[in-house]
Design a protein around this motif. Structure first.
Motif, PDB file in Angstrom:
ATOM      1  N   VAL A  64       0.833  -1.202   0.000  1.00 13.51           N
ATOM      2  CA  VAL A  64       0.000   0.000   0.000  1.00 13.51           C
ATOM      3  C   VAL A  64       0.870   1.256   0.000  1.00 13.51           C
ATOM      4  N   ALA A  65       1.924   1.272   0.809  1.00 17.97           N
ATOM      5  CA  ALA A  65       2.803   2.441   0.892  1.00 17.97           C
ATOM      6  C   ALA A  65       3.527   2.688  -0.412  1.00 17.97           C
ATOM      7  N   ASN A  66       3.966   1.635  -1.077  1.00 15.81           N
ATOM      8  CA  ASN A  66       4.709   1.795  -2.321  1.00 15.81           C
ATOM      9  C   ASN A  66       3.811   2.148  -3.496  1.00 15.81           C
ATOM     10  N   ARG A  67       2.625   1.553  -3.546  1.00 11.47           N
ATOM     11  CA  ARG A  67       1.686   1.926  -4.607  1.00 11.47           C
ATOM     12  C   ARG A  67       1.205   3.363  -4.449  1.00 11.47           C
ATOM     13  N   PHE A  68       1.257   3.867  -3.234  1.00 11.12           N
ATOM     14  CA  PHE A  68       0.867   5.265  -3.013  1.00 11.12           C
ATOM     15  C   PHE A  68       1.764   6.208  -3.796  1.00 11.12           C
ATOM     16  N   TYR A  69       3.037   5.867  -3.920  1.00  9.59           N
ATOM     17  CA  TYR A  69       3.939   6.714  -4.717  1.00  9.59           C
ATOM     18  C   TYR A  69       3.480   6.768  -6.171  1.00  9.59           C
ATOM     19  N   TYR A  70       2.988   5.657  -6.668  1.00  8.98           N
ATOM     20  CA  TYR A  70       2.416   5.619  -8.020  1.00  8.98           C
ATOM     21  C   TYR A  70       1.163   6.484  -8.080  1.00  8.98           C
ATOM     22  N   GLN A  71       0.299   6.365  -7.092  1.00  6.34           N
ATOM     23  CA  GLN A  71      -0.960   7.117  -7.094  1.00  6.34           C
ATOM     24  C   GLN A  71      -0.727   8.626  -7.119  1.00  6.34           C
ATOM     25  N   ILE A  72       0.205   9.107  -6.301  1.00  2.00           N
ATOM     26  CA  ILE A  72       0.404  10.559  -6.232  1.00  2.00           C
ATOM     27  C   ILE A  72       1.112  11.104  -7.464  1.00  2.00           C
ATOM     28  N   GLY A 110      -9.037   9.984  -5.750  1.00  2.00           N
ATOM     29  CA  GLY A 110      -8.395   8.696  -5.573  1.00  2.00           C
ATOM     30  C   GLY A 110      -7.217   8.698  -4.621  1.00  2.00           C
ATOM     31  N   ILE A 111      -6.479   9.811  -4.552  1.00  2.00           N
ATOM     32  CA  ILE A 111      -5.337   9.853  -3.637  1.00  2.00           C
ATOM     33  C   ILE A 111      -5.814   9.753  -2.192  1.00  2.00           C
ATOM     34  N   GLU A 112      -6.859  10.498  -1.867  1.00  2.00           N
ATOM     35  CA  GLU A 112      -7.397  10.422  -0.512  1.00  2.00           C
ATOM     36  C   GLU A 112      -8.037   9.064  -0.257  1.00  2.00           C
ATOM     37  N   THR A 113      -8.690   8.502  -1.260  1.00  2.00           N
ATOM     38  CA  THR A 113      -9.284   7.180  -1.087  1.00  2.00           C
ATOM     39  C   THR A 113      -8.211   6.134  -0.829  1.00  2.00           C
ATOM     40  N   TRP A 114      -7.063   6.291  -1.511  1.00  2.00           N
ATOM     41  CA  TRP A 114      -5.956   5.367  -1.258  1.00  2.00           C
ATOM     42  C   TRP A 114      -5.412   5.572   0.157  1.00  2.00           C
ATOM     43  N   ALA A 115      -5.369   6.819   0.602  1.00  2.00           N
ATOM     44  CA  ALA A 115      -4.929   7.089   1.977  1.00  2.00           C
ATOM     45  C   ALA A 115      -5.858   6.421   2.980  1.00  2.00           C
ATOM     46  N   ARG A 116      -7.138   6.331   2.647  1.00  2.00           N
ATOM     47  CA  ARG A 116      -8.083   5.638   3.522  1.00  2.00           C
ATOM     48  C   ARG A 116      -7.824   4.126   3.518  1.00  2.00           C
ATOM     49  N   LEU A 117      -7.341   3.619   2.393  1.00  5.81           N
ATOM     50  CA  LEU A 117      -6.911   2.222   2.360  1.00  5.81           C
ATOM     51  C   LEU A 117      -5.738   2.025   3.321  1.00  5.81           C
ATOM     52  N   ALA A 118      -4.820   2.994   3.312  1.00 14.01           N
ATOM     53  CA  ALA A 118      -3.686   2.928   4.248  1.00 14.01           C
ATOM     54  C   ALA A 118      -4.185   2.914   5.695  1.00 14.01           C
ATOM     55  N   ASP A 119      -5.175   3.756   5.991  1.00 13.27           N
ATOM     56  CA  ASP A 119      -5.769   3.742   7.336  1.00 13.27           C
ATOM     57  C   ASP A 119      -6.298   2.344   7.661  1.00 13.27           C
ATOM     58  N   ALA A 120      -6.976   1.747   6.687  1.00 16.00           N
ATOM     59  CA  ALA A 120      -7.646   0.466   6.912  1.00 16.00           C
ATOM     60  C   ALA A 120      -6.664  -0.673   7.182  1.00 16.00           C
ATOM     61  N   VAL A 121      -5.453  -0.570   6.623  1.00 17.30           N
ATOM     62  CA  VAL A 121      -4.477  -1.641   6.835  1.00 17.30           C
ATOM     63  C   VAL A 121      -3.548  -1.327   8.009  1.00 17.30           C
ATOM     64  N   GLY A 122      -3.793  -0.210   8.705  1.00 22.09           N
ATOM     65  CA  GLY A 122      -3.014   0.119   9.887  1.00 22.09           C
ATOM     66  C   GLY A 122      -1.734   0.860   9.611  1.00 22.09           C
ATOM     67  N   LEU A 123      -1.679   1.544   8.455  1.00 24.03           N
ATOM     68  CA  LEU A 123      -0.503   2.335   8.097  1.00 24.03           C
ATOM     69  C   LEU A 123      -0.769   3.786   8.465  1.00 24.03           C
TER      70      LEU A 123
END
Length: 248
Positions: A64-72, A110-123
């Motif tokens: 999730v953290a690494n794909r976030f770099y792609y998302q942003i 989508g960037i914020e939605t991905w950040a919510r995914l990070a919240d969901a996995v405990g990141l």
């Protein structure tokens, strides 16, 4: 040498000099583009393991953290396409991609939605936004993609986006398997995957229109296949790097 130059150097000499072979029909050309799906990262061992429940919490968080770099970086890539595109109607449609990721008005994007995914996995948000978990390989691959979009003709950058043809299935797979295999993940955090199914289908329609209309000679069509393979390699390389940093 930038990413566009690297890809150009990789183009077969025959294609550079001009290929006298007869052009494929639009139907055959599109079929060849879609056939590239066999190299999509849905088939990468890390993704297969992840969707079958074989990843640890650390591995899921690392992905999730690494794909976030792609998302942003996707809005930067799409802005590069706009900056090189003189066609107003194309820009009017393409700009929606930036809004989809960055958000607008009451739409979080989508960037914020991905950040919510990070919240969901405990990141934590600090770990996510600091990018400290992003591997050098992921940085290099994503940066190469953005630089390609900046320097390539806009039609080639559009063509590179056609990996989205294969994206809806990977999103469906995650929506179907993650709740069963990873019950510790808050299902509300999976909203990104759900939203991208329809958005990707819309984007693919436009990307195909541009690609099929622009790449009409045989050497151009072969070039398009090479560009799509380049993008597939970017996505595959990202998972190679993630897999090494967070061993299965």
């Amino acid at each position: 040498m930038n990413a566009a130059d690297i890809l150009r150097e990789a183009t077969p000499r025959a294609a550079q000099a001009g290929n006298d072979s007869e052009a494929w029909t639009r139907e055959t050309f599109e079929a060849r583009l879609r056939a590239k799906g066999t190299a999509y990262h849905i088939h990468h061992p890390f993704n297969v393991k992840m969707n079958s429940g074989g990843c640890s919490r650390e591995q899921i968080r690392g992905w999730v953290a690494n794909r976030f770099y792609y998302q942003i970086n996707i809005p930067l890539k799409d802005a590069a396409v706009l900056s090189n595109c003189p066609d107003r109607e194309t820009r009017r449609r393409w700009v929606l991609r930036i809004l989809d990721h960055d958000g607008y008005g009451e739409e979080e994007g989508g960037i914020e939605t991905w950040a919510r995914l990070a919240d969901a996995v405990g990141l934590s948000r600090d770990d996510l936004w600091s990018l400290k978990l992003v591997t050098p390989g992921v940085r290099f691959a994503v940066d190469a993609y953005v630089n390609f979009a900046r320097r390539a003709p806009w039609q080639e950058a559009v063509c590179s986006s056609l990996t989205e043809m294969f994206a809806p299935q990977v999103h469906r797979d995650r929506l179907a398997s993650w709740p069963e295999h990873y019950p510790w993940i808050d299902p509300a955090g999976l909203a990104y995957f759900r939203s991208r199914i329809t958005l990707a289908q819309r984007d693919v329609q436009h990307g195909l229109e541009v690609t099929l209309a622009h790449f009409v000679r045989r050497e151009q069509q072969e070039r398009a296949l090479e560009i799509l393979q380049f993008k597939l390699d970017i996505l595959w390389t990202m998972l190679d790097s993630i897999e090494k940093a967070f061993p299965l």
